[in-house]
Design an enzyme around this catalytic site. Structure first.
Site, mmCIF file in Angstrom:
data_model
loop_
_atom_site.group_PDB
_atom_site.id
_atom_site.type_symbol
_atom_site.label_atom_id
_atom_site.label_comp_id
_atom_site.label_asym_id
_atom_site.label_seq_id
_atom_site.Cartn_x
_atom_site.Cartn_y
_atom_site.Cartn_z
ATOM 1 C CD GLU A 166 -2.971 -1.131 2.268
ATOM 2 O OE1 GLU A 166 -3.096 -0.245 2.937
ATOM 3 O OE2 GLU A 166 -4.222 -1.713 2.009
ATOM 4 C CD GLU A 275 -4.124 -5.599 2.767
ATOM 5 O OE1 GLU A 275 -5.108 -4.921 3.321
ATOM 6 O OE2 GLU A 275 -3.088 -5.354 2.678
HETATM 7 C C1 LIG Z 1 -2.945 -7.860 5.831
HETATM 8 O O1 LIG Z 1 -2.876 -7.194 7.114
HETATM 9 C C2 LIG Z 1 -2.154 -5.688 6.719
HETATM 10 C C3 LIG Z 1 -1.801 -4.930 8.087
HETATM 11 O O2 LIG Z 1 -1.927 -5.716 9.240
HETATM 12 C C4 LIG Z 1 -3.020 -5.005 6.057
HETATM 13 O O3 LIG Z 1 -2.220 -3.765 5.491
HETATM 14 C C5 LIG Z 1 -3.214 -5.558 4.715
HETATM 15 O O4 LIG Z 1 -4.199 -5.177 4.099
HETATM 16 C C6 LIG Z 1 -3.801 -7.080 4.980
HETATM 17 N N1 LIG Z 1 -3.906 -7.730 3.760
HETATM 18 C C7 LIG Z 1 -4.852 -8.397 3.540
HETATM 19 C C8 LIG Z 1 -5.058 -9.437 2.410
HETATM 20 O O5 LIG Z 1 -5.819 -8.637 4.602
#
Ligand SMILES: *[C@@H]1O[C@H](CO)[C@@H](O)[C@H](O)[C@H]1NC(C)=O
Ligand SMILES: *[C@@H]1O[C@H](CO)[C@@H](O)[C@H](O)[C@H]1NC(C)=O
Length: 340
Positions: A166, A275
């Site tokens: 991100e 995510e």
């Molecule tokens: C996994 O967790 C992180 C932060 O803890 C988050 O930023 C990220 O978006 C998450 N990814 C998924 C696929 O859930």
């Protein structure tokens, strides 16, 4: 997911429950999925927790995902586990520096456990395009960080490299250059066969993929091995931040993927939803299953999806996907089975 959530995660440390040590069952991941998806997975949090405490202490500020959770989720059909961790904990002094052997041991342990089950391990520096909280502008240093890191995993064909979690509020051309440097660094390390997930600016949101400028810019990434997959994230709450149990509507998932899907098709590219999550309620389940059905219909460009988030320290987190008692594990996962 953003810093806010990770800090919250760290707060939950006090309520941490000791992880069971045993590996309950002998299971292995299926590579061919009935759902048509190549990757179905979970983000396994822990090693990125306490990201304001660097390097931080194991067991106090951060932890590692639990082997028995991997077994449970593999037995449910998941074949991909994204392992968020901190760049600074792995290579602490400067990006061109050397690895911290203690943290490396933890990372290698979980990556080799996941891949020994036949599942993919996504090596995810969960840094938002920052190193010690400053936007990374040293493109060559970032390439060096990736060369060092990729060398460690170069011979493991089940590893997927995720350039960074991100990127946000950054110059678009810098995001392009960092992704290109990561690709070049990984390939220069001899990791030539593994897939690389690249992420975009604006938290890599699918819904803003084209409007943010990610599409036009990141289209030009070049991989000598031609194994890039665009990793996008999508939450279904009103601001798309993944902080609410409410979903905007039962159709919001597919609606938010439409523009990105058109971009992928027009340009012959592939993506993974790295995510996603929604609350444990009927509207979110409709939105999530609608989105996943839409992705199956478009499985020529959508290779799969990963839930946010698993890991032992989430407590009663709204999207918690950790067996045996977390919110989404019990309230949402049963409805997602057709998409695994
Ligand atoms: C996994 O967790 C992180 C932060 O803890 C988050 O930023 C990220 O978006 C998450 N990814 C998924 C696929 O859930
Ligand atoms: C290496 O990592 C361990 C575990 O996270 C930490 O306790 C230690 O302080 C680190 N060493 C350096 C030099 O960062």
């Amino acid at each position: 997911m953003r810093f806010f959530d990770i800090v919250l995660g760290a707060v939950a440390v006090g309520s941490a429950i000791a992880a069971p040590a045993g590996d309950a069952q002998t299971v292995s991941a299926k590579s061919k999925k009935a759902s048509k998806f190549q990757y179905v997975g979970i983000n396994e949090s822990g090693a990125e927790f306490g990201n304001k405490d660097l390097p931080g202490q194991l067991g106090k500020h951060y932890t590692w995902p639990v082997h028995s959770t991997i077994d449970t989720m593999v037995s449910k059909g998941f074949n991909t586990f994204r392992i968020p961790f901190m760049m600074e904990r792995l290579i602490p002094t400067k990006m061109t520096g050397t690895v911290n052997a203690t943290y490396l041991q933890g990372l290698e342990d979980i990556v080799s456990y996941v891949t020994s089950k036949g599942a993919f391990a996504v090596v995810d520096p969960h840094n938002f395009g920052r190193y010690y909280d400053k936007v990374i502008t040293d493109v060559d240093g970032f390439k060096a960080w990736w060369t060092t890191t990729a060398k460690i995993f170069a011979s493991n064909s089940k590893v997927i490299f995720d350039t960074n979690n991100e990127y946000h509020d950054m110059d678009q051309n810098l995001v392009f250059k960092l992704n290109q440097a990561a690709i070049d660094g990984i390939r220069a390390a001899g990791a030539t066969t593994q897939t690389i997930f690249v992420e975009g600016n604006s938290y890599s949101g699918a819904w803003t993929w084209t409007s943010s400028g990610n599409g036009a810019s990141l289209l030009n990434l070049k991989d000598p091995s031609d194994k890039i997959i665009y990793e996008m994230h999508q939450y279904l709450d009103s601001d798309g931040s993944g902080t609410s149990t409410a979903c905007v509507s039962g159709n919001i998932g597919q609606e938010r993927l439409q523009a990105a899907t058109a971009w992928l098709k027009a340009n012959g590219k592939k993506a993974v939803l790295g995510e996603t999550a929604g609350g444990s309620n009927a509207q979110c389940i409709k939105a999530l299953t609608g989105m996943l059905s839409y992705m199956q219909t478009n499985s020529d460009v959508w290779t799969g999806w990963l839930w946010w988030g698993g890991g032992p320290w989430w407590g009663d987190y709204i999207y918690g996907m950790e067996p045996p008692s977390s919110t989404a594990y019990n309230g949402v996962l049963p409805s997602l089975q057709p998409y695994i």
